[in-house]
Design a protein around this motif. Structure first.
Motif, PDB file in Angstrom:
ATOM      1  N   ASN A   1      -4.755  77.347  34.976  1.00 48.33           N
ATOM      2  CA  ASN A   1      -4.227  77.015  33.644  1.00 48.33           C
ATOM      3  C   ASN A   1      -5.080  75.951  32.962  1.00 48.33           C
ATOM      4  O   ASN A   1      -4.573  75.014  32.364  1.00 48.33           O
ATOM      5  CB  ASN A   1      -2.773  76.554  33.727  1.00 48.33           C
ATOM      6  CG  ASN A   1      -1.863  77.645  34.212  1.00 48.33           C
ATOM      7  OD1 ASN A   1      -1.977  78.789  33.795  1.00 48.33           O
ATOM      8  ND2 ASN A   1      -0.959  77.313  35.116  1.00 48.33           N
TER       9      ASN A   1
ATOM     10  N   LYS B   1      -1.072  73.264  33.113  1.00 54.15           N
ATOM     11  CA  LYS B   1       0.012  73.605  32.197  1.00 54.15           C
ATOM     12  C   LYS B   1       0.866  72.374  31.871  1.00 54.15           C
ATOM     13  O   LYS B   1       1.272  71.630  32.753  1.00 54.15           O
ATOM     14  CB  LYS B   1       0.898  74.688  32.784  1.00 54.15           C
ATOM     15  CG  LYS B   1       1.961  75.196  31.811  1.00 54.15           C
ATOM     16  CD  LYS B   1       2.781  76.309  32.403  1.00 54.15           C
ATOM     17  CE  LYS B   1       1.954  77.568  32.378  1.00 54.15           C
ATOM     18  NZ  LYS B   1       2.743  78.753  32.745  1.00 54.15           N
ATOM     19  N   SER B   2       1.125  72.172  30.583  1.00 47.92           N
ATOM     20  CA  SER B   2       1.974  71.066  30.145  1.00 47.92           C
ATOM     21  C   SER B   2       3.399  71.280  30.637  1.00 47.92           C
ATOM     22  O   SER B   2       3.915  72.396  30.610  1.00 47.92           O
ATOM     23  CB  SER B   2       1.960  70.979  28.619  1.00 47.92           C
ATOM     24  OG  SER B   2       2.968  70.094  28.170  1.00 47.92           O
ATOM     25  N   MET B   3       4.039  70.222  31.051  1.00 45.82           N
ATOM     26  CA  MET B   3       5.429  70.309  31.489  1.00 45.82           C
ATOM     27  C   MET B   3       6.401  70.242  30.308  1.00 45.82           C
ATOM     28  O   MET B   3       7.573  70.556  30.456  1.00 45.82           O
ATOM     29  CB  MET B   3       5.748  69.182  32.481  1.00 45.82           C
ATOM     30  CG  MET B   3       4.929  69.240  33.753  1.00 45.82           C
ATOM     31  SD  MET B   3       5.239  70.713  34.726  1.00 45.82           S
ATOM     32  CE  MET B   3       3.592  71.393  34.857  1.00 45.82           C
ATOM     33  N   THR B   4       5.893  69.830  29.132  1.00 44.65           N
ATOM     34  CA  THR B   4       6.769  69.725  27.961  1.00 44.65           C
ATOM     35  C   THR B   4       6.584  70.875  26.975  1.00 44.65           C
ATOM     36  O   THR B   4       7.462  71.153  26.185  1.00 44.65           O
ATOM     37  CB  THR B   4       6.535  68.398  27.210  1.00 44.65           C
ATOM     38  OG1 THR B   4       5.162  68.301  26.834  1.00 44.65           O
ATOM     39  CG2 THR B   4       6.911  67.216  28.094  1.00 44.65           C
ATOM     40  N   ASP B   5       5.420  71.527  27.009  1.00 41.59           N
ATOM     41  CA  ASP B   5       5.138  72.654  26.114  1.00 41.59           C
ATOM     42  C   ASP B   5       4.300  73.653  26.888  1.00 41.59           C
ATOM     43  O   ASP B   5       3.101  73.479  27.048  1.00 41.59           O
ATOM     44  CB  ASP B   5       4.401  72.173  24.862  1.00 41.59           C
ATOM     45  CG  ASP B   5       4.122  73.289  23.877  1.00 41.59           C
ATOM     46  OD1 ASP B   5       4.312  74.477  24.229  1.00 41.59           O
ATOM     47  OD2 ASP B   5       3.697  72.980  22.750  1.00 41.59           O
ATOM     48  N   GLU B   6       4.930  74.720  27.383  1.00 40.21           N
ATOM     49  CA  GLU B   6       4.249  75.658  28.265  1.00 40.21           C
ATOM     50  C   GLU B   6       3.142  76.452  27.591  1.00 40.21           C
ATOM     51  O   GLU B   6       2.414  77.181  28.255  1.00 40.21           O
ATOM     52  CB  GLU B   6       5.257  76.584  28.922  1.00 40.21           C
ATOM     53  CG  GLU B   6       6.168  75.825  29.871  1.00 40.21           C
ATOM     54  CD  GLU B   6       6.794  76.720  30.911  1.00 40.21           C
ATOM     55  OE1 GLU B   6       6.468  77.921  30.950  1.00 40.21           O
ATOM     56  OE2 GLU B   6       7.604  76.208  31.680  1.00 40.21           O
ATOM     57  N   GLU B   7       2.973  76.315  26.291  1.00 40.49           N
ATOM     58  CA  GLU B   7       1.867  76.965  25.590  1.00 40.49           C
ATOM     59  C   GLU B   7       0.608  76.100  25.610  1.00 40.49           C
ATOM     60  O   GLU B   7      -0.465  76.552  25.243  1.00 40.49           O
ATOM     61  CB  GLU B   7       2.261  77.256  24.139  1.00 40.49           C
ATOM     62  CG  GLU B   7       3.414  78.234  24.005  1.00 40.49           C
ATOM     63  CD  GLU B   7       3.071  79.603  24.569  1.00 40.49           C
ATOM     64  OE1 GLU B   7       1.966  80.104  24.282  1.00 40.49           O
ATOM     65  OE2 GLU B   7       3.890  80.156  25.321  1.00 40.49           O
TER      66      GLU B   7
ATOM     67  N   GLU C   1      -0.989  67.774  38.096  1.00 42.81           N
ATOM     68  CA  GLU C   1      -0.450  68.632  37.042  1.00 42.81           C
ATOM     69  C   GLU C   1      -0.240  67.844  35.756  1.00 42.81           C
ATOM     70  O   GLU C   1      -0.099  66.632  35.778  1.00 42.81           O
ATOM     71  CB  GLU C   1       0.851  69.294  37.480  1.00 42.81           C
ATOM     72  CG  GLU C   1       1.956  68.354  37.849  1.00 42.81           C
ATOM     73  CD  GLU C   1       3.177  69.069  38.401  1.00 42.81           C
ATOM     74  OE1 GLU C   1       4.287  68.578  38.143  1.00 42.81           O
ATOM     75  OE2 GLU C   1       3.024  70.102  39.080  1.00 42.81           O
ATOM     76  N   ASP C   2      -0.274  68.578  34.639  1.00 39.84           N
ATOM     77  CA  ASP C   2       0.009  68.038  33.297  1.00 39.84           C
ATOM     78  C   ASP C   2      -0.750  66.731  33.056  1.00 39.84           C
ATOM     79  O   ASP C   2      -0.178  65.694  32.789  1.00 39.84           O
ATOM     80  CB  ASP C   2       1.512  67.814  33.150  1.00 39.84           C
ATOM     81  CG  ASP C   2       1.916  67.544  31.705  1.00 39.84           C
ATOM     82  OD1 ASP C   2       1.099  67.775  30.794  1.00 39.84           O
ATOM     83  OD2 ASP C   2       3.052  67.096  31.495  1.00 39.84           O
TER      84      ASP C   2
ATOM     85  N   ASN D   1      -3.191  72.027  38.178  1.00 44.73           N
ATOM     86  CA  ASN D   1      -2.461  72.940  37.303  1.00 44.73           C
ATOM     87  C   ASN D   1      -2.377  72.280  35.939  1.00 44.73           C
ATOM     88  O   ASN D   1      -1.679  71.290  35.759  1.00 44.73           O
ATOM     89  CB  ASN D   1      -1.067  73.223  37.843  1.00 44.73           C
ATOM     90  CG  ASN D   1      -0.319  74.236  36.991  1.00 44.73           C
ATOM     91  OD1 ASN D   1      -0.759  74.608  35.911  1.00 44.73           O
ATOM     92  ND2 ASN D   1       0.820  74.685  37.486  1.00 44.73           N
TER      93      ASN D   1
END
Length: 190
Positions: free
Chosen positions: A108, A78-84, A38-39, A76
């Motif tokens: 994602n 998706k960024s853990m610091t900025d979900e956009e 992730e991330d 996955n």
């Protein structure tokens, strides 16, 4: 001949903190399986000189990196610091031979998800690619440039990618069988 096997037993999670997870350069015979990534490649708050991915496997034109298998993994983006923000470059293969991506799930992803340049044989088998909306760069699931043989079988592609799910250029042979493409905003193949 030796083989490096990294098996997460479906309990290992690697968080790349936007800067990649595993990198193999100039080596042969690597197996990666049952790991959750992730991330890993979204560059949030960082400047780096080279593309990074959750996993990169690279050689040189004068000596290809050979025999890489990845399977049973989940990605996955998706960024853990900025979900956009969604990651790109889940997998990077450059100057390689005999690479297999099997039974993995990519969610994602903003693309390219599998980024390949100069590979003699790439097999992408039985994977799920769920693209995030508003991809960056070339929002494709699989980008394959320059190589000999691509085999894509039994994969499922979905998501609003606005470009194409698969982009193939400068290949000798391409075998695409039993894949499904749905909910895309553009072409399945280009």
């Amino acid at each position: 001949m030796y083989t490096l096997t990294i098996d997460g037993g479906s309990v290992l999670t690697l968080n790349g903190n936007a800067l990649g997870c595993l990198s193999f350069s100039g080596v042969d015979n690597v197996v990666v399986r049952n790991i959750h990534f992730e991330d890993y490649s979204n560059y949030v708050g960082h400047q780096i000189p080279d593309a990074v991915g959750a996993v990169s496997f690279t050689g040189r034109i004068s000596r290809y990196a050979r025999n890489f298998f990845i399977g049973g993994c989940t990605f996955n983006g998706k960024s853990m610091t900025d979900e956009e923000v969604m990651s790109s470059n889940s997998l990077i293969f450059i100057d390689t031979e005999n690479v297999t991506v099997n039974g993995s799930s990519f969610v994602n992803a903003s693309g390219p998800v599998v980024n390949v340049d100069n590979c003699s044989l790439l097999s992408v088998l039985n994977n799920d690619f769920i693209m995030a909306p508003h991809g960056t760069g070339y929002p494709t699931a699989v980008t394959f440039s320059t190589g000999r043989v691509l085999v894509m079988e039994d994969n499922r592609f979905s998501g609003d990618n606005r470009y194409s799910f698969v982009e193939v250029t400068n290949m000798d042979r391409v075998y695409i069988r039993r894949n499904s493409f749905r909910n895309g905003g553009s072409m399945a193949l280009s």
